[in-house]
Write an enzyme that holds these catalytic residues in place. Structure first.
Site, PDB file in Angstrom:
ATOM      1  CG  HIS A  23      24.822  25.872 -17.689  1.00 29.14           C
ATOM      2  ND1 HIS A  23      23.449  25.761 -17.647  1.00 29.14           N
ATOM      3  CD2 HIS A  23      25.302  24.788 -17.017  1.00 29.14           C
ATOM      4  CE1 HIS A  23      23.114  24.667 -16.983  1.00 29.14           C
ATOM      5  NE2 HIS A  23      24.222  24.053 -16.596  1.00 29.14           N
ATOM      6  CD  GLU A  24      29.261  23.634 -17.164  1.00 26.89           C
ATOM      7  OE1 GLU A  24      29.668  23.398 -16.008  1.00 26.89           O
ATOM      8  OE2 GLU A  24      28.349  22.981 -17.700  1.00 26.89           O
ATOM      9  CG  HIS A  27      26.759  24.787 -12.543  1.00 26.48           C
ATOM     10  ND1 HIS A  27      25.597  24.701 -11.806  1.00 26.48           N
ATOM     11  CD2 HIS A  27      26.485  24.238 -13.761  1.00 26.48           C
ATOM     12  CE1 HIS A  27      24.652  24.124 -12.556  1.00 26.48           C
ATOM     13  NE2 HIS A  27      25.169  23.842 -13.736  1.00 26.48           N
TER      14      HIS A  27
END
Length: 215
Positions: A23-24, A27
């Site tokens: 997820h990170e 980003h």
């Protein structure tokens, strides 16, 4: 099947770690793609979980959720720093940077679904079948939950940032003012028994149906 403490940790540890890391990292990748190298320069555009682990959100909180019977499982990592003003088109590109995290979780859920399919087929009768199948089921669940949770339209969650990017400027500015209080809104939703799960459940079931196509 009832699992003991050690078995629960063994089943959930890698799926939670991979879900939050992907997820990170997504980003960070999207931010660099659209013009902001901040996360890249800080070494956050990586799948090395050590760069993203938050002791409370990545370790303690998911562990407590796993140990609580019927607990609502979620966690978080250290947020990737994004300088939205450095994006080539801040208002437009914000939505893609924000959407990258939930999309990464969807991709991870689909990958875990493939792992589950492999475990139930190729490993039929093998001693690794059950542990791998349980881990794959955990991977699907945590990624779908994280995806839906982060898409709630509450700044600073990803859904809140996407909403701000889509609204007219005056309304977007008004919604963005909620951001300092967003975490308290989320905590309130968690503290009211059954409220957050009732909001998220229809969307979780919808995404689960999508993921089940792979099985």
């Amino acid at each position: 099947m009832e699992l003991n403490l050690i078995q629960n940790i063994a089943v959930w540890a890698l799926p939670v770690l991979f879900a939050i890391t992907a997820h990170e990292a997504a980003h960070a990748y999207a931010a660099k793609r659209f013009g902001d190298p901040t996360a890249f320069l800080m070494g956050r555009m990586t799948f090395n979980p050590l760069k993203h682990i938050d002791p409370i959100g990545t370790v303690v909180l998911p562990l407590i959720c796993v140990l609580l019977p019927g607990g609502f499982l979620f966690g978080y990592a250290k947020p990737v720093p994004v300088n939205f003003n450095a994006l080539r088109n801040p208002k437009r590109d914000m939505r893609w940077v924000a959407a990258a995290g939930p999309l990464a979780n969807l991709a991870m859920a689909l990958l875990w679904a493939l792992v589950l399919r492999f475990a139930m087929g190729a490993l039929d009768g093998n001693s690794f079948q059950l542990p791998l199948a349980l881990m794959a089921q955990a991977g699907i669940q945590i990624n779908v939950v994280l995806m839906v949770l982060n898409l709630l339209p509450i700044p600073p969650l990803d859904g809140g940032r996407i909403l701000v990017s889509l609204l007219p400027r005056d309304l977007a500015r008004l919604v963005s003012q909620i951001e300092p209080y967003g975490i308290f809104i989320l905590i309130a939703l968690v503290l009211v028994p059954g409220l957050l799960s009732s909001i998220m459940s229809p969307f979780i079931h919808l995404v689960m149906r999508l993921v089940s196509v792979v099985l």
